[in-house]
Design an enzyme around this catalytic site. Sequence first.
Site, short mmCIF file in Angstrom:
data_model
loop_
_atom_site.label_atom_id
_atom_site.label_comp_id
_atom_site.label_asym_id
_atom_site.label_seq_id
_atom_site.Cartn_x
_atom_site.Cartn_y
_atom_site.Cartn_z
N ARG A 310 47.13 36.88 51.16
CA ARG A 310 45.79 37.47 51.13
C ARG A 310 44.98 37.00 52.34
O ARG A 310 44.24 37.79 52.95
CB ARG A 310 45.07 37.15 49.83
CG ARG A 310 43.74 37.84 49.68
CD ARG A 310 43.18 37.70 48.27
NE ARG A 310 43.74 38.66 47.33
CZ ARG A 310 43.29 39.90 47.14
NH1 ARG A 310 42.25 40.36 47.81
NH2 ARG A 310 43.87 40.71 46.28
N GLU A 713 35.47 38.25 42.38
CA GLU A 713 35.61 37.36 43.53
C GLU A 713 34.72 37.69 44.73
O GLU A 713 34.21 36.78 45.39
CB GLU A 713 37.07 37.33 43.99
CG GLU A 713 38.03 36.75 42.99
CD GLU A 713 39.47 37.07 43.36
OE1 GLU A 713 39.88 38.24 43.20
OE2 GLU A 713 40.18 36.17 43.83
N1 MTE Z 1 33.21 34.19 36.27
C1 MTE Z 1 33.09 33.21 35.36
N2 MTE Z 1 31.94 33.09 34.67
N3 MTE Z 1 34.10 32.32 35.14
C2 MTE Z 1 35.29 32.39 35.83
O1 MTE Z 1 36.19 31.59 35.61
N4 MTE Z 1 36.58 33.58 37.58
C3 MTE Z 1 36.50 34.42 38.77
C4 MTE Z 1 35.69 35.67 38.49
N5 MTE Z 1 34.45 35.35 37.87
C5 MTE Z 1 35.43 33.42 36.82
C6 MTE Z 1 34.34 34.33 36.98
C7 MTE Z 1 37.80 34.82 39.29
S1 MTE Z 1 38.66 33.74 40.28
C8 MTE Z 1 38.34 36.05 39.04
S2 MTE Z 1 39.80 36.54 39.71
C9 MTE Z 1 37.66 37.00 38.15
O2 MTE Z 1 36.44 36.49 37.62
C10 MTE Z 1 38.60 37.35 37.01
O3 MTE Z 1 38.03 38.20 36.08
P1 MTE Z 1 37.89 39.78 36.29
O4 MTE Z 1 39.15 40.24 36.91
O5 MTE Z 1 37.71 40.26 34.91
O6 MTE Z 1 36.72 39.98 37.17
N1 HPA Z 2 44.95 37.39 43.53
C1 HPA Z 2 44.96 36.52 42.51
N2 HPA Z 2 46.05 36.10 41.93
C2 HPA Z 2 47.22 36.59 42.37
C3 HPA Z 2 47.28 37.49 43.42
C4 HPA Z 2 46.08 37.92 44.03
O1 HPA Z 2 46.05 38.73 44.97
N3 HPA Z 2 48.57 37.78 43.65
C5 HPA Z 2 49.26 37.04 42.74
N4 HPA Z 2 48.46 36.33 41.97
MO1 MOS Z 3 40.97 34.64 40.60
S1 MOS Z 3 41.35 33.31 42.11
O1 MOS Z 3 42.15 35.77 41.27
O2 MOS Z 3 41.78 33.85 39.33
#
Ligand code: MTE
Ligand code: HPA
Ligand code: MOS
Length: 764
Positions: A310, A713
């Site tokens: 990434r 993210e």
């Molecule tokens: N928000 C909260 N409150 N707590 C979390 O642990 N994780 C983040 C983001 N927002 C997180 C968060 C990360 S690393 C990711 S990948 C996404 O939430 C995952 O959830 P989603 O795919 O439903 O957005």
């Molecule tokens: N994001 C988060 N987690 C992952 C990914 C990615 O792109 N690929 C594999 N695990």
């Molecule tokens: Mo989020 S770093 O893709 O759990």
Amino acid sequence: MSVGRPVPHDSAELHVSGEALYCDDIPAPANTLHAAFGVSTIAHGRVRRLDLSRVLSAPGVVTLATPADIPGENNYGSVVHDDPIFAEGLVQYAGQPLFAVAATSYRAARKAASLAQVEYDELPAILDVRSALAAESYLMPSERIVRGKPHEMLAQAPHRQHGSVTMGGQDHFYLEGQIALALPQEGGGMLVHSSTQHPTEVQSIVAHALHVSAHAVSVQCRRMGGGFGGKESQAALIAAAAAVIARKTGRPTKLRLDRDADMIITGKRHDFAADFDVGFDDRGRILGLTVMLASRCGYSADLSAAVNGRALTHVDNAYFLEHVEVISHRCKTHTVSNTAFRGFGGPQAMVVIEHVIDDIARTLSLDPLDVRRANFYGIGERDTTYYGQKVEDNVIHDIADRLERSSRYRERRAEITTWNATQSVIKRGLALTPVKFGISFTATQFNQAGALVNVYTDGTVLLNHAGTEMGQGLHTKVAQVVASELGVPLSAIRISATDTSKVPNTSATAASSGSDLNGMAAQAAARTVRLRLVDYLCETHGVGPTDVKFADGNVTVGTRHMSFREVVATAYLARISLSSTGYYRTPKIFWDKVTMSGRPFFYFAYGAAVAEVAIDTLTGETQLLRVDILHDVGSSLNPAVDIGQVEGGFLQGVGWLTSEELYWNTRGQLRTHAPSTYKIPAASDWPAFANVALLERAPNREETIYRSKAVGEPPLMLAISVLHAIRDACAAAVPAGTEIDLPAPATPETVLRAITPLAPRVFA
Ligand code: MTE
Ligand code: HPA
Ligand code: MOS
């Protein structure tokens, strides 16, 4: 319709009342054992003697678990099997688990764990990225993407500059530490409650460790108190160790890491070092660029290939790089194995390109915003990324225009220039930085999800899907989708714990794609049930499908009105199935590993932030005075949840880039393993003036769930504006043209060093 409404998080009241059940709150059976890890104190070496007699005879201790107690595979690495649950012979980081001890109480287990007598034959340790680069210590082959003729363009460019960028890692600092509760079941089964973003992977790793089949292991997660990537792969270590003890003793076993243990034992964001060489024209437009990225992966592979993948595809951020070469080295070090963390390598690469842009602007004495604009991807031209994906949804010009105006960027620039010319101690700085972030798992196969919708005869709905809840509001959004699909109020939907026995073969909830994937899968499941009801109503009422409408808990059939409850109750009597699974996979994406090109991302999420800071040139302290954010979430599924994600992501990024400093001593021991020494942002770090808005009337051009965009993210990277505002303030504190060496995190010490480059390095 509940989609699009700013409804509160489905557990908001439970969170504040304390009723919400986290793994540690689940009532454990009376004979539950509590476990703790005993860990290596050295970074690299061979265990000559491991004497656990004092551990075993400590008060309350019931048993020990060592590699000999693992019936199956001693591994929790999912991609490469190079992560032992308990190190055997070779230890590769200070903090690596050697054994676990199980006792009748948590305190007894922790006390006993420290009583091990270990003798090592120490081996030389590589601890940081630059040392690893010098030794060519790599975990996996380096990867490279090239487009055009970067070296020729560099040679010809009217201006040329090279430099280095360094940035630290970051601890996840989820409020709830890593934890699992393993409950032995009849016939060799195991039920595991795990605080994990990836129940299916925990299931698979526990099964392999116990040498049983997947169908014998069930993993459940009601919610996590934060994951942030830290519970994507590494929750499996905790679950596997608990399960091994549970199997050995036949007793329920809980393994909970306290804060210090969690920070020492589990992986973090990768810290990066980068070198760049850039050629540009008089307007600051990049003509040629080479970038070397190197990350500290730690001792094992974990998710490092994907994280660095990434990074390799995010060096452009929002900028068109016509002639470019990016090389990514994945350094092996004798430190904890670094892992996923919000942004997943993207933020690190974006910090590099923003640094390059800022350097160009300072060299040419241009406003960095003008250089950023000169390099933005075009619309209909200059719009293909260096890995071959066309940028079709570019809204960065629109966002930057609006934000420049709403934040009064130019006027404030002038005010700050005046301030800095008249004030000698407090200097101010301003920066606008963009975000463009690719949405989809970079590994194509993970872009799939399943769901299970059960409608009961009283008209209520139990929803289960492949995603996990970590505070991000995923369950709320997916429930909104199902409520909208069935035309019932949100209160009719209940979401149960994520459970591998209900929805199998799931991906991690990660890559921000939780709602994209599970929203679609749950919609498909609900739609199947709805269409069955439509068929049944058409047959019984002699109407066509378009005459049947579901809304507000009611069903209209031609001119007749019925409640949803009535309809499902009569459908049940007519033997119509009221339960369905649903499935979704992301279309259009592909990646060619040989040519390093393709369409890895379904679409991009965008945003921008303007940050203003003040620095105290006597102490190096910084303060974020104001932030203006405009962020693109497509058509929001839930604006309240999305604003929360934008604010939280931004501030977490600010922590990474300004205050969260990880410090390992020369022996490779982490010295910052508690809030006393590791500073995350507090409520008081939120700026006095913050204008956070979502880009309006900007539906996703791809067919995502209700045309929304992922939000988890991308907002973290809005924080790069703060780093650059600090850099801008530093520039005002030194004679024009002075090189500003400001690594991240920009702590007071680094700020002081940056503005007093000739001073002795008293803080080193
Ligand atoms: N928000 C909260 N409150 N707590 C979390 O642990 N994780 C983040 C983001 N927002 C997180 C968060 C990360 S690393 C990711 S990948 C996404 O939430 C995952 O959830 P989603 O795919 O439903 O957005
Ligand atoms: N994001 C988060 N987690 C992952 C990914 C990615 O792109 N690929 C594999 N695990
Ligand atoms: Mo989020 S770093 O893709 O759990």
